[in-house]
Structure formats: structure tokens, C-alpha cells
Design a protein around this motif. Structure first.
Motif, PDB file in Angstrom:
ATOM      1  N   LEU A   1      25.616  -6.471  67.710  1.00 43.70           N
ATOM      2  CA  LEU A   1      25.930  -6.965  66.383  1.00 43.70           C
ATOM      3  C   LEU A   1      25.449  -8.623  66.463  1.00 43.70           C
ATOM      4  O   LEU A   1      26.068  -9.306  67.191  1.00 43.70           O
ATOM      5  N   LEU A   2      24.416  -8.809  65.743  1.00 43.33           N
ATOM      6  CA  LEU A   2      23.648 -10.108  65.824  1.00 43.33           C
ATOM      7  C   LEU A   2      24.299 -11.029  64.505  1.00 43.33           C
ATOM      8  O   LEU A   2      24.083 -12.140  64.666  1.00 43.33           O
ATOM      9  N   ASP A   3      24.543 -10.448  63.379  1.00 39.78           N
ATOM     10  CA  ASP A   3      24.698 -11.256  62.276  1.00 39.78           C
ATOM     11  C   ASP A   3      26.385 -11.161  62.029  1.00 39.78           C
ATOM     12  O   ASP A   3      26.918 -10.639  61.331  1.00 39.78           O
ATOM     13  N   PHE A   4      26.655 -12.292  62.710  1.00 43.37           N
ATOM     14  CA  PHE A   4      28.060 -12.892  62.555  1.00 43.37           C
ATOM     15  C   PHE A   4      28.359 -14.325  62.438  1.00 43.37           C
ATOM     16  O   PHE A   4      29.240 -14.927  62.610  1.00 43.37           O
ATOM     17  N   GLY A   5      27.395 -14.980  61.982  1.00 43.66           N
ATOM     18  CA  GLY A   5      27.466 -16.236  61.302  1.00 43.66           C
ATOM     19  C   GLY A   5      26.445 -17.273  61.879  1.00 43.66           C
ATOM     20  O   GLY A   5      26.399 -18.503  61.720  1.00 43.66           O
TER      21      GLY A   5
END
Length: 560
Positions: A215-219
């Protein structure tokens, strides 16, 4: 396809599964008519794969196993060790329900950011990760509560569910998030350097996890995520090195020519003489050729010695094929049977005319050499955006009355034999065919003569041993220019620049780490499947096999 774990959930509906298999399913349209629907193109996988998502409820793992589904989970509120116990429940449930326990996939979703320094990564992901965890503050409180070092909020509360989160000041919530972040960073994410992350990957493997979903898209800003992806690729390469090596070895064995002939029941094979010679050198492939009923050889001249060897090896008929690319593609064919001299290229195939013409464009008498001209349905219209070359090679057909009929001037020299067959003799120009490629000897000579120290150059194809054709060039040096080139200041500068460029290229490609075996330098040998370095063990096996094969042929000289 992913299914959430809710009460009464079930597998995808039977119609969806049937559509996936390629079956026709009847649906009623708005007009009340039954219409048969099918999916095109067919999916690659025979059955519809689907995952059940779970936050950690052991019953969900059990139900997913009974259903034969895959599992998607995470580490919010559960540890790797706890996931290991639930995976065991899942595998047992699959086996009890009659599913293969080994085929079910457990996917673990991990927040991921890999960089060059652990501390730098920690500070970079701290703020976005805390904001992400804030959305699951109750879960984080449960997680933090299990650690004795955690300073518990809420006064006299003995359990996390006793804490009224609305009554907590922002400072205590921030303390919970700080504690949760530190623990999550260390134990529940793929954070840090490649070597740090490799340890987390091994823990997941030991727990029974089949794959990690990053999960790369966390901010974290997108440009920083993209810039660090090479580090993540390094983690993947380390984690899958053994599996990739095994897969590559299996693929090479499974997809060798011999294996393909056996598995698919191949009866027809087409290749160049160069490739055919290589196939004969491999024992399993040579044995498999006995199952070939029709072998078509073309693209180069077929030596009679190779023709005899192929005729002995295959289990059917051997055909020598001829045809330039410009005539799409074969123009003549000849059944080879017990060749004792040169192998003819035979006679024209259907809808094709072949003429042997002299320098005046007239048919050459029987036995007299001339240029091969090809006409008929296969002749191309010309070369794209090369009108001058098209006019030279594609000429009007004087022997046919069909409007627009053309002949292709092949540049190949041949003669017609008394029985009507055509015998290929070579080229009328300096073009040669080597290992299936057209090579202009004149271009090679012009390039060599472009060097100031070369006065004359001649390029040719030598065949010192039957079937072993090599491109060779001979040069006459201009001694004065050679001395000037060696000792001149400008030449020294030019040479230094080129040496520097080649040295840099060599060091980037072939210089290996100092801890590697200097006597076995395999730096720069990368897999054509994955782009990753080929494992040393596999390279040693390949080198040993190659040396054994070469030694068996008792070579008399070494060329580099």
C-alpha cells in the motif's frame, strides 16, 4: 474479485462463474426476451479467482477456507504471529472442505515506503502515517493497550473499551498515535532500507503469507513514492531470488524446443539452417525431431552435409525453402531426398512465377547463371518512402499481361537445372546471408576504410569448416597515417576519451562486489525474463554444461 466479510456473505453467483468459464448464460432484456450472453475474449484463468477481506476474525478465515476463497488481510490490530495462527485455521478449513490447502493464497496488505536510510524513512512517513492511523484510533488504542510500556489514558479505565475517546484531549490522542506509529513502523509495515524490509518479508513468509500487497498511497507525496520505487524493486528481487531462479529453470526446461514438441505434439517445424544446426547439437532436441513430419528450412543456403544430418534426424519429410521477404515470404520449395551435392531451392509455389534472367532481362538458357526474378501474388508493392530503391528492385513484369504486374529483382544468382529445379549459386552483389540476416559487405568495407589508418579493406564470409560460416575482414594499413594516429596529440586525446567511456561502461556492467569470487565474475549477466542478475549457482551450472559441450567437439582454436 474481492468480497467483504459480512454476515451471510457467499461466493460469487453461479452465473458469474459460468460467464468466467466461457459458458453462455441467458438473461432477460428490457423487452422480456431471453438473450444468451458470453464473455469474449475468454479469461486466461480457468476459474474466477476471488478474495475474502478480513480484519482478523478467525471465523472469517475458517469460512474463507471452507468456500475455497483466497484471503486478503492487514496488520491493523493484529500482529504477524497472530496472522500465522489464523492462516493455520484457514488451511485446515480448506483441507476439511476438500480444497487443496496449498493453493489458497493469503495476501497481506502492508503500508510500504523503502528508502536509503531507516531514520529518514521514519520521519518522512510519520505525519501521513499518523493521519492514516487516526481514522482507526479505536483500533490503535486496542493495539497500544497490549503493551505494558504504554501510558494508558482515561484515568481508572482498566480496558480500552472503557475509554471515552471523545473525552480525551488532543495531547493524549496524539500520544496514542505516536506510540501506535512507532510500534507499527517497527512491526507492521514495510518501512526502511531494503535490508530492513527483507527481515519483515521473511517474517511474513514464516507466518505462511503467500504475497505482500504494498500500500503506497497513504499520504506520502507521489513524486517521492515514485523516486523510491527502485528500492522496493530491490526488496522484491531479494525476497523472490530463489523462487525466480526455480521458475526460470522450470521455464527453460518446460519451454525448450524438445519439451514444446513433446507437449504440443508438434508435427511441422520451420527454421533457418543455423538454428537447425544448433538443434541437432542438443541431444533431447535431436531425439524430439524424430516426431517431426514436415521440416521446412529456409532463410539461408542449406549445406548438403546439414541436409543429410537433418534427413537422418527427423521422422518425416525435409523441404528446402527459398524466398526474399519482399515476396511474402516463400517463393520456391524443394523436397530434399538423399542429397549428394548442392541442395536445389526447387520450383515455384502456387501463384508464383520465378525467372532466371541475364543482364539484358532475357531468360537464361538451362544451366547458365542469371539473376532470380520473382513475380506473382506474393510480390510486395515496394519499400515504404523509398521510391528510388523501389524503382530499382520492383520492375514491370514483361512476361505477363496482367495490368500492374511486377517482378522483384532479388539480387540472387541461380541457374535452372535440366529437370526444371533451380539451383541457388550466391549473390550478384556484395550482400550475404549470415545466420538469417542480410549483411552488406560493401557497407562493412566502407566503414573500415573510413578509419584514417586503413588504406584498403575487404570483407567476406569464410567457411573454414563445413557449415561454420564467419564474417571476416582483411585490411591494408596506411603506415604513415597509422604512426600519426598512434603518436598524434589529437589521437591521444580521442583514444583517452574512448578508453574512459569503455572503462566506465565496463565498471558499470561487469565489475562485481569485492566479496564475490573473483575467478567467477558473472556481473552483468541478467535474466531476460526478470532483468535481475542470474543466481551464481545457475550460472555455474550453465557454464559447466557449455564447457562440456564445447570440449566434446574437440576445438582446435579459440576466437574472441
Amino acid at each position: 474479485m474481492t468480497t467483504s466479510a459480512t454476515a451471510g456473505w457467499r461466493s460469487p453467483s453461479p452465473p458469474v462463474k459460468r460467464l468466467w468459464r466461457g459458458e453462455k448464460v441467458s438473461f432477460r432484456n428490457p423487452f422480456g426476451q431471453d438473450v444468451a450472453i458470453e464473455t469474449l475474449p475468454r479469461p486466461v484463468q480457468a476459474e474466477l479467482p476471488f478474495w475474502v477481506t478480513t480484519a482478523g476474525n478467525p471465523d472469517t478465515y475458517r469460512q474463507a477456507g471452507e468456500l475455497g476463497a483466497n484471503v486478503l488481510t492487514h496488520l491493523l490490530g493484529q500482529s504477524v504471529d497472530e496472522v500465522a495462527g489464523k492462516i493455520a485455521i484457514y488451511r485446515q478449513a480448506r483441507a476439511a472442505a476438500g480444497h487443496d490447502p496449498a493453493t489458497g493464497r493469503v495476501t497481506l496488505m502492508l503500508h510500504t515506503f523503502v528508502g536509503e536510510d531507516d531514520d529518514a524513512v521514519r520521519e518522512l512517513v510519520r505525519r501521513p502515517m499518523k493521519e492514516y492511523l487516526r481514522s482507526s484510533i479505536k483500533l490503535m488504542l486496542d493495539f497500544a493497550w497490549s503493551f505494558a510500556a504504554f501510558k494508558r489514558p482515561g484515568g481508572g479505565a482498566e480496558k480500552p473499551e472503557d475509554v471515552d475517546l471523545r473525552s480525551l484531549p488532543e495531547s493524549e490522542i496524539d500520544a496514542i498515535l505516536d506510540f501506535a506509529f512507532e510500534r507499527y513502523f517497527e512491526t507492521s509495515g514495510l518501512f526502511g532500507t531494503p535490508s530492513t524490509c527483507a527481515g519483515m518479508v521473511q517474517r511474513c513468509k514464516r507466518a505462511g503469507v503467500d504475497e505482500i500487497a504494498c500500500l503506497l498511497d497513504f499520504g506520502v507525496p507521489t513524486e517521492r513514492v515514485l523516486a523510491r520505487l527502485p528500492y522496493l524493486k530491490e526488496v522484491r528481487a531479494q525476497a523472490n531470488a530463489k523462487a525466480d531462479a526455480a521458475r526460470i529453470a522450470h521455464s527453460r526446461e518446460r519451454f525448450s524446443v524438445a519439451a514444446q514438441i513433446e507437449r504440443h505434439g508438434v508435427t511441422h517445424l520451420q527454421c533457418t539452417p543455423s538454428l537447425a544446426r544448433m538443434l541437432l547439437l542438443d541431444r533431447p532436441t535431436r531425439a524430439a525431431l524424430a516426431k517431426i513430419r514436415q521440416m521446412l528450412i529456409g532463410g539461408e543456403a542449406l549445406p548438403e552435409a546439414l541436409a543429410r544430418e537433418l534427413e537422418d534426424a527427423i521422422g518425416g519429410d525435409l523441404r528446402n525453402m527459398y524466398g526474399p521477404t519482399e515476396t511474402t515470404v516463400w517463393s520456391t520449395t524443394h523436397p530434399v531426398a538423399s542429397p549428394t551435392d548442392s541442395v536445389p531451392i526447387g520450383r515455384p509455389i502456387g501463384n508464383t512465377q520465378v525467372y532466371i534472367l541475364d543482364a539484358h532481362g532475357q531468360p537464361a538458357p538451362i544451366g547458365v547463371p542469371g539473376e532470380i526474378h520473382v513475380g506473382g501474388a506474393g510480390v510486395a508493392r515496394g519499400y515504404l518512402n523509398r521510391a528510388e530503391l523501389t524503382a530499382q528492385r520492383f520492375i514491370p513484369d514483361p512476361f505477363r499481361t496482367t495490368p500492374g504486374a511486377t517482378l522483384y529483382r532479388s539480387g540472387d544468382l541461380a541457374r535452372r537445372l535440366e529437370n526444371g529445379d533451380i539451383e541457388y549459386l550466391g549473390r550478384i552483389d556484395h550482400q550475404v546471408k549470415l545466420r538469417g540476416y542480410r549483411v552488406e559487405l560493401g557497407e562493412i568495407e566502407a566503414t573500415l576504410e573510413g578509419h584514417p589508418a586503413v588504406r584498403q579493406a575487404v570483407a567476406m564470409v569464410r567457411e573454414d569448416e563445413p557449415g561454420d560460416k564467419r564474417l571476416v575482414a582483411y585490411v591494408v594499413a596506411d603506415e604513415a597515417a597509422l604512426l600519426e594516429a598512434v603518436h598524434g596529440e589529437e589521437s591521444a586525446k580521442w583514444s583517452a576519451e574512448h578508453v574512459s567511456q569503455w572503462q566506465e561502461l565496463y565498471e558499470q556492467t561487469y565489475v562485481q562486489p569485492s566479496n564475490e569470487d573473483a575467478a567467477f565474475n558473472i556481473a552483468g549477466w541478467n535474466s531476460s525474463y526478470t532483468g535481475e542478475p542470474i543466481p551464481a549457482e545457475e550460472m555455474r551450472e550453465g557454464v559447466d554444461a557449455t564447457v562440456e559441450r564445447i570440449a566434446a567437439r574437440r576445438p582446435r582454436r579459440v576466437l574472441e
